[in-house]
Design a protein around this motif. Structure first.
Motif, mmCIF file in Angstrom:
data_model
loop_
_atom_site.group_PDB
_atom_site.id
_atom_site.type_symbol
_atom_site.label_atom_id
_atom_site.label_comp_id
_atom_site.label_asym_id
_atom_site.label_seq_id
_atom_site.Cartn_x
_atom_site.Cartn_y
_atom_site.Cartn_z
ATOM 1 N N LEU A 42 -15.127 12.448 7.131
ATOM 2 C CA LEU A 42 -14.244 13.617 7.115
ATOM 3 C C LEU A 42 -13.050 13.438 6.186
ATOM 4 O O LEU A 42 -12.431 14.427 5.774
ATOM 5 C CB LEU A 42 -13.715 13.892 8.530
ATOM 6 N N GLY A 172 -19.054 15.217 11.846
ATOM 7 C CA GLY A 172 -19.106 16.293 10.855
ATOM 8 C C GLY A 172 -19.410 17.634 11.482
ATOM 9 O O GLY A 172 -18.824 18.670 11.111
ATOM 10 N N TRP A 180 -11.047 19.990 12.314
ATOM 11 C CA TRP A 180 -10.994 18.604 11.845
ATOM 12 C C TRP A 180 -10.620 17.634 12.954
ATOM 13 O O TRP A 180 -11.206 16.551 13.077
ATOM 14 C CB TRP A 180 -9.971 18.480 10.720
ATOM 15 N N SER A 337 -19.844 16.648 4.928
ATOM 16 C CA SER A 337 -19.449 15.399 5.587
ATOM 17 C C SER A 337 -20.647 14.704 6.221
ATOM 18 O O SER A 337 -20.729 13.464 6.241
ATOM 19 C CB SER A 337 -18.372 15.663 6.631
#
Length: 513
Positions: A42, A172, A180, A337
């Motif tokens: 990430l 991800g 996030w 990611s």
């Protein structure tokens, strides 16, 4: 019944023909790698899309911080390993490192720029204590001459790759679906799970007396009135804001009022100075040793150099290649990611077949010597980037290329990794003069730190200057594919040089295969 030659004791708990402690370390390392690779998957996208989204040079700033972080993560293992060997012991070091890393992952879940740099610093310091010691702990479970040791390490390293495969997929997905900080939070939970496995192993006495401090007197020795067992964690925590400040020196790229020598930030300057010091020391050693030792040491230095070069290309997976996947790859069943899981997936699939290939070639007396394996590994790295460079020819009108090119790239570079990485470490111990083996092992670990300096340099050359959060299209494709072609040429050239000079390297190595 144990095979003849196995050295063990009846008191040691056994499981599936190995010390029971191996499987506790297996799961502890699996979850630690889950946290590490989940966060790494990430990191670049998070910096580009969140931390530096307001500045034009966001790709360049991201490249500098990512390179500095990677370099310091691997350099910290040299210091942490020394502290463990002389004072803390493996158990205390693993606990201290794991707790600091978990704090770092959870701090990443805080939406704040200062918290971001502090989090990376916690992970750097923690990794220095955790990473070198848990691998050493595996070796300590087996007595000298135990024929199970190699297979034990194979089982252990499978845990590393399982963690590296699953983590980007889960973290991800969570980051894409919920944000996030949920992805970073899951990485932190993974680290805590690893510590719980390790702690349960201690409570069940599966490690026997392994991993204790080397000396109780030194462990409890007071300095400025504080026992070393307490003082070291205090110093470790105090180092965090200092390292966070060092990481934030990325601003040297965009400002003239911070640390700057050429285009290097503070971490780059530190590693440049360390590199010069190491070079001077090695020259001094080469002058003093015997001719036979000099030949082998030169070969050890060459192996380390070429491994550094390979890792420099390989570790682009967490930076430039992730950005390329995000901006220019038509991803179908995973996000950018999550593509970080492909390398570990291929390692898991290919490790046993390739080890069987070497065994088969050995029986036929055709197993290539180390220089040839290194040469072929670099050539495969070059081919992997060449495949990415030619993906431009299959791009659609929006500059998006088929996912198959990225999959093929990871497949080929993973084969190259299996050609080089498993043999490199053992050859360093074989080739180094006995009185500097520990020093050369430190250099080997530092090679990964210097590889991230290569990552930072390349990433800055391929930086896309824009404040647009949705950078993409044919212009971006041109930047990346032209860069991949140049990387391919350098990697192929390095591989061919190694192949051409392999007969000479064979003479330098002597009887070492």
């Amino acid at each position: 019944m144990l095979d003849k030659g196995v050295s063990t004791t009846i008191e040691e708990p056994q499981m599936f023909g190995h010390p029971k402690g191996l499987f506790y370390l297996f799961f502890a390392e699996l979850w630690e790698r889950f946290s590490f690779y989940g966060m790494r998957a990430l990191l670049t996208l998070y910096m580009v899309q969140e931390i530096f989204k307001a500045i034009v040079e966001r790709d360049a700033a991201t490249a500098a911080v990512y390179a500095s972080y990677g370099s310091l993560v691997y350099a910290s293992t040299v210091i942490g390993g020394q502290i463990s060997d002389k004072i803390l012991g493996m158990r205390s070091s693993i606990f201290l490192g794991g707790i600091l890393m978990a704090i770092g992952h959870f701090v990443l879940a805080i939406e704040n720029d200062i918290a971001f740099f502090l989090a990376l610093a916690f992970i750097i310091v923690g990794n220095g204590f955790f990473k070198p010691n848990i691998s050493t702990f595996v070796g300590a479970l087996y007595k000298e001459g135990d024929i199970r040791k190699d297979s034990g390490f194979t089982i252990f390293y499978m845990g590393i790759n399982i963690g590296g495969w699953i983590a980007p997929l889960l973290c991800g997905w969570l980051a894409a679906e919920y944000g996030w900080h949920y992805g970073f939070g899951l990485a932190g939970i993974g680290m805590m799970a690893g510590l719980i496995f390790f702690w349960s192993g201690i409570k069940k006495h599966v490690f026997g007396d392994k991993g204790m401090p080397p000396s109780k007197e030194v462990y409890e020795k007071a300095i400025i009135g504080i026992p070393q067992k307490t003082l070291i964690p205090i110093i470790a925590v105090l180092c965090v804001p200092v390292i966070a400040f060092v990481l934030s020196s990325y601003k040297s790229i965009t400002s003239e009022d911070t640390f700057l020598i050429g285009e290097k930030n503070l971490v780059g300057i530190i590693f440049l100075a360390i590199g010069i010091a190491i070079g001077v020391y090695l020259v001094n050693i080469l002058i003093k040793v015997t001719l036979e030792e000099r030949k082998k040491l030169i070969m050890a230095i060459l192996i380390t150099f070429f491994m550094t070069l390979f890792w420099g290309f390989h570790e682009l997976s967490g930076s430039v290649i992730t950005l390329f996947a995000s901006r220019n790859v038509d991803l179908t069943f995973m996000n950018a990611s999550q593509t970080n899981s492909l390398n570990s997936m291929f390692i898991i699939i290919l490790a046993i077949p390739i080890s069987m290939l070497w065994a088969y070639l050995t029986k036929k007396n055709m197993n290539p010597r180390t220089p040839y394996k290194f040469g072929f590994g670099l050539i495969l790295a070059g081919l992997s980037f060449y495949i990415l460079s030619i993906s431009k020819g299959s791009a659609n009108a929006e500059g998006m290329v088929p996912f198959a090119y990225l999959i093929a790239m990871y497949l080929i570079i993973s084969i190259g990794e299996l050609f080089m990485s498993p043999v490199g470490l053992s050859k360093i111990t074989d080739l180094s003069p006995k009185n500097i083996v520990a020093f050369m092992m430190g250099i080997w670990f530092l090679s990964s730190a210097y590889a991230f300096q290569i990552v930072g340099f390349i990433s800055k050359q391929l930086a896309v200057e824009s404040t647009d959060a949705n950078v993409g299209g044919l212009d971006t494709l041109d930047i990346y594919t032209d860069g991949f072609l140049l990387i391919a040429k350098y990697a192929l050239g390095a591989g061919l040089i190694v192949i051409v000079f392999s007969p000479l390297m064979k003479k330098l190595m002597g009887k070492v295969h």
